[in-house]
Design a protein around this motif. Sequence first.
Motif, PDB file in Angstrom:
ATOM      1  N   ARG A  25      -6.346  -4.912   4.869  1.00  0.00           N
ATOM      2  CA  ARG A  25      -6.044  -5.072   3.735  1.00  0.00           C
ATOM      3  C   ARG A  25      -5.844  -6.690   3.462  1.00  0.00           C
ATOM      4  O   ARG A  25      -7.198  -7.252   2.823  1.00  0.00           O
ATOM      5  N   LEU A  26      -5.663  -7.370   4.861  1.00  0.00           N
ATOM      6  CA  LEU A  26      -5.815  -9.001   5.053  1.00  0.00           C
ATOM      7  C   LEU A  26      -7.162  -9.195   5.242  1.00  0.00           C
ATOM      8  O   LEU A  26      -8.251 -10.126   4.686  1.00  0.00           O
ATOM      9  N   ASP A  27      -7.797  -8.013   5.667  1.00  0.00           N
ATOM     10  CA  ASP A  27      -9.174  -8.525   6.297  1.00  0.00           C
ATOM     11  C   ASP A  27     -10.455  -8.167   4.912  1.00  0.00           C
ATOM     12  O   ASP A  27     -11.687  -8.527   4.945  1.00  0.00           O
ATOM     13  N   LEU A  28     -10.047  -7.619   4.076  1.00  0.00           N
ATOM     14  CA  LEU A  28     -10.557  -6.825   2.968  1.00  0.00           C
ATOM     15  C   LEU A  28     -10.612  -7.754   1.502  1.00  0.00           C
ATOM     16  O   LEU A  28     -11.484  -7.623   0.942  1.00  0.00           O
ATOM     17  N   LEU A  29      -9.915  -8.049   1.888  1.00  0.00           N
ATOM     18  CA  LEU A  29      -8.915  -9.782   0.826  1.00  0.00           C
ATOM     19  C   LEU A  29      -9.961 -10.890   0.066  1.00  0.00           C
ATOM     20  O   LEU A  29     -10.739 -10.707  -1.004  1.00  0.00           O
ATOM     21  N   ALA A 123       8.219  -7.848   4.548  1.00  0.00           N
ATOM     22  CA  ALA A 123       8.094  -6.449   3.623  1.00  0.00           C
ATOM     23  C   ALA A 123       7.636  -6.977   2.335  1.00  0.00           C
ATOM     24  O   ALA A 123       6.762  -6.888   1.532  1.00  0.00           O
ATOM     25  N   ASP A 124       8.041  -8.314   2.193  1.00  0.00           N
ATOM     26  CA  ASP A 124       7.086  -9.274   0.620  1.00  0.00           C
ATOM     27  C   ASP A 124       5.990  -9.554   0.503  1.00  0.00           C
ATOM     28  O   ASP A 124       5.704  -9.130  -0.317  1.00  0.00           O
ATOM     29  N   LEU A 125       5.773  -9.922   1.588  1.00  0.00           N
ATOM     30  CA  LEU A 125       3.892 -10.118   1.894  1.00  0.00           C
ATOM     31  C   LEU A 125       3.942  -8.803   1.887  1.00  0.00           C
ATOM     32  O   LEU A 125       2.800  -8.775   1.379  1.00  0.00           O
ATOM     33  N   ALA A 126       3.889  -7.947   2.393  1.00  0.00           N
ATOM     34  CA  ALA A 126       2.833  -6.562   2.296  1.00  0.00           C
ATOM     35  C   ALA A 126       2.404  -6.141   1.206  1.00  0.00           C
ATOM     36  O   ALA A 126       1.929  -5.778   0.817  1.00  0.00           O
ATOM     37  N   ARG A 127       4.264  -6.257   0.553  1.00  0.00           N
ATOM     38  CA  ARG A 127       4.138  -5.346  -1.140  1.00  0.00           C
ATOM     39  C   ARG A 127       3.019  -6.541  -1.384  1.00  0.00           C
ATOM     40  O   ARG A 127       2.002  -6.206  -2.494  1.00  0.00           O
ATOM     41  N   GLU A 128       3.482  -7.762  -1.927  1.00  0.00           N
ATOM     42  CA  GLU A 128       2.069  -8.505  -2.424  1.00  0.00           C
ATOM     43  C   GLU A 128       1.157  -8.020  -1.617  1.00  0.00           C
ATOM     44  O   GLU A 128       0.725  -8.246  -3.333  1.00  0.00           O
ATOM     45  N   VAL A 129       0.030  -8.566  -0.524  1.00  0.00           N
ATOM     46  CA  VAL A 129      -0.588  -8.300  -0.268  1.00  0.00           C
ATOM     47  C   VAL A 129      -1.462  -7.043  -1.006  1.00  0.00           C
ATOM     48  O   VAL A 129      -2.632  -6.547  -1.286  1.00  0.00           O
ATOM     49  N   ARG A 130      -0.460  -5.756  -1.140  1.00  0.00           N
ATOM     50  CA  ARG A 130      -0.797  -4.769  -1.782  1.00  0.00           C
ATOM     51  C   ARG A 130      -0.767  -4.780  -2.797  1.00  0.00           C
ATOM     52  O   ARG A 130      -1.692  -4.613  -3.556  1.00  0.00           O
ATOM     53  N   LEU A 132      -1.410  -6.631  -4.811  1.00  0.00           N
ATOM     54  CA  LEU A 132      -3.827  -7.634  -5.233  1.00  0.00           C
ATOM     55  C   LEU A 132      -4.499  -6.560  -5.411  1.00  0.00           C
ATOM     56  O   LEU A 132      -5.129  -6.620  -5.152  1.00  0.00           O
ATOM     57  N   TYR A 133      -4.719  -5.840  -3.241  1.00  0.00           N
ATOM     58  CA  TYR A 133      -4.945  -5.191  -3.185  1.00  0.00           C
ATOM     59  C   TYR A 133      -5.483  -3.876  -3.772  1.00  0.00           C
ATOM     60  O   TYR A 133      -6.655  -4.012  -4.838  1.00  0.00           O
ATOM     61  N   ASP A 134      -4.450  -3.254  -4.126  1.00  0.00           N
ATOM     62  CA  ASP A 134      -5.207  -2.199  -5.112  1.00  0.00           C
ATOM     63  C   ASP A 134      -5.303  -2.889  -6.417  1.00  0.00           C
ATOM     64  O   ASP A 134      -5.795  -1.915  -7.049  1.00  0.00           O
ATOM     65  N   GLY A 135      -4.994  -3.719  -7.763  1.00  0.00           N
ATOM     66  CA  GLY A 135      -5.357  -4.619  -8.427  1.00  0.00           C
ATOM     67  C   GLY A 135      -7.123  -4.811  -8.632  1.00  0.00           C
ATOM     68  O   GLY A 135      -7.118  -3.810  -9.365  1.00  0.00           O
ATOM     69  N   ALA A 136      -6.294  -5.139  -7.606  1.00  0.00           N
ATOM     70  CA  ALA A 136      -8.394  -5.581  -7.372  1.00  0.00           C
ATOM     71  C   ALA A 136      -9.284  -4.430  -7.821  1.00  0.00           C
ATOM     72  O   ALA A 136     -10.327  -4.801  -7.828  1.00  0.00           O
ATOM     73  N   ARG A 137      -8.467  -3.669  -6.468  1.00  0.00           N
ATOM     74  CA  ARG A 137      -9.925  -2.556  -6.129  1.00  0.00           C
ATOM     75  C   ARG A 137      -9.936  -1.611  -7.535  1.00  0.00           C
ATOM     76  O   ARG A 137     -10.655  -1.087  -7.810  1.00  0.00           O
ATOM     77  N   THR A 138      -8.842  -1.594  -8.752  1.00  0.00           N
ATOM     78  CA  THR A 138      -8.700  -0.997  -9.704  1.00  0.00           C
ATOM     79  C   THR A 138      -9.625  -1.640 -10.879  1.00  0.00           C
ATOM     80  O   THR A 138     -10.381  -1.089 -12.017  1.00  0.00           O
ATOM     81  N   VAL A 139     -10.329  -3.055 -10.713  1.00  0.00           N
ATOM     82  CA  VAL A 139     -11.286  -3.870 -11.413  1.00  0.00           C
ATOM     83  C   VAL A 139     -12.407  -3.475 -10.746  1.00  0.00           C
ATOM     84  O   VAL A 139     -13.583  -3.312 -11.501  1.00  0.00           O
ATOM     85  N   VAL A 140     -12.581  -3.554  -9.598  1.00  0.00           N
ATOM     86  CA  VAL A 140     -13.628  -3.106  -8.435  1.00  0.00           C
ATOM     87  C   VAL A 140     -14.462  -2.265  -8.721  1.00  0.00           C
ATOM     88  O   VAL A 140     -15.482  -1.802  -8.706  1.00  0.00           O
ATOM     89  N   ASP A 144     -18.938   0.179  -3.520  1.00  0.00           N
ATOM     90  CA  ASP A 144     -19.422  -0.537  -1.742  1.00  0.00           C
ATOM     91  C   ASP A 144     -17.402  -0.952  -1.298  1.00  0.00           C
ATOM     92  O   ASP A 144     -17.683  -1.509  -0.210  1.00  0.00           O
ATOM     93  N   LEU A 145     -16.382  -1.023  -1.585  1.00  0.00           N
ATOM     94  CA  LEU A 145     -15.215  -0.754  -0.619  1.00  0.00           C
ATOM     95  C   LEU A 145     -15.409   0.508   0.198  1.00  0.00           C
ATOM     96  O   LEU A 145     -15.197   1.775   0.187  1.00  0.00           O
ATOM     97  N   PRO A 146     -14.004   0.512   1.063  1.00  0.00           N
ATOM     98  CA  PRO A 146     -13.648   1.683   1.605  1.00  0.00           C
ATOM     99  C   PRO A 146     -12.861   2.481   1.040  1.00  0.00           C
ATOM    100  O   PRO A 146     -12.131   2.320   0.336  1.00  0.00           O
ATOM    101  N   ALA A 147     -13.377   3.916   1.549  1.00  0.00           N
ATOM    102  CA  ALA A 147     -12.866   4.936   0.825  1.00  0.00           C
ATOM    103  C   ALA A 147     -11.270   5.468   1.418  1.00  0.00           C
ATOM    104  O   ALA A 147     -11.203   5.329   2.684  1.00  0.00           O
ATOM    105  N   ARG A 148      -9.979   5.361   0.486  1.00  0.00           N
ATOM    106  CA  ARG A 148      -9.163   5.711   1.591  1.00  0.00           C
ATOM    107  C   ARG A 148      -9.092   7.546   1.284  1.00  0.00           C
ATOM    108  O   ARG A 148      -9.263   8.264   0.247  1.00  0.00           O
TER     109      ARG A 148
END
Length: 201
Positions: A25-29, A123-130, A132-140, A144-148
């Motif tokens: 996720r850090l790679d993709l943000l 774990a707190d960092l991983a939750r916030e990153v997840r 942030l990533y999931d929220g951005a994906r819902t908008v974008v 053109d993003l990797p399929a989960r």
Amino acid sequence: MSCELCERPADAYLCPACAADLADRLDLLPALYEQLGDMLAPARGDGGRTATVVTAPIPVRLDVVDHRTAFAVLPSWARALADDREQAAQVLRADDLGARVTAACAVLRGAVPWIAATWPAAADLAREVRDLYDGARTVVGADDLPARMGRCPAVVDGAVCGAELLLPHGQQVLRCQWCSATYPPGVWAALRMAQTKVSAA
């Protein structure tokens, strides 16, 4: 001891699968941040006849602004990491949030092994990153993003890998970024069955 994010057995704050997910996720943000920027302007009409505008339109999409603003947490995490490791902060102090996000993601990504093994805030960092990533994906959107593609069911050293499988846009062969197991399209049905068995276990 168990992973503080998924509660799977682990000898660190994050299990290998959750550490791999954090790194992915850090790679993709940074790219997600840029894609959100492309969506700031409201969608325009199709050029046909329109009714007279009575009120001025909002010049930007406020939902996108909110999602982009949330990315400011990443430089904060990078500074916290530098403080806890007693290192000089490596994050750019540029006016451009995009540059700070990119730099912060690089710093955090490079420290993922240390974060997973040593940092109580992992774990707190991983939750916030997840989130942030999931929220951005819902908008974008995911065109053109990797399929989960679920979790990797490969067994590594007697345990299920469990890392999130991401299929990059335009690619055919699914490869686990953690254990390197590969899943060509011909085995995707079997992959789904294996994932179902792992989740039911």
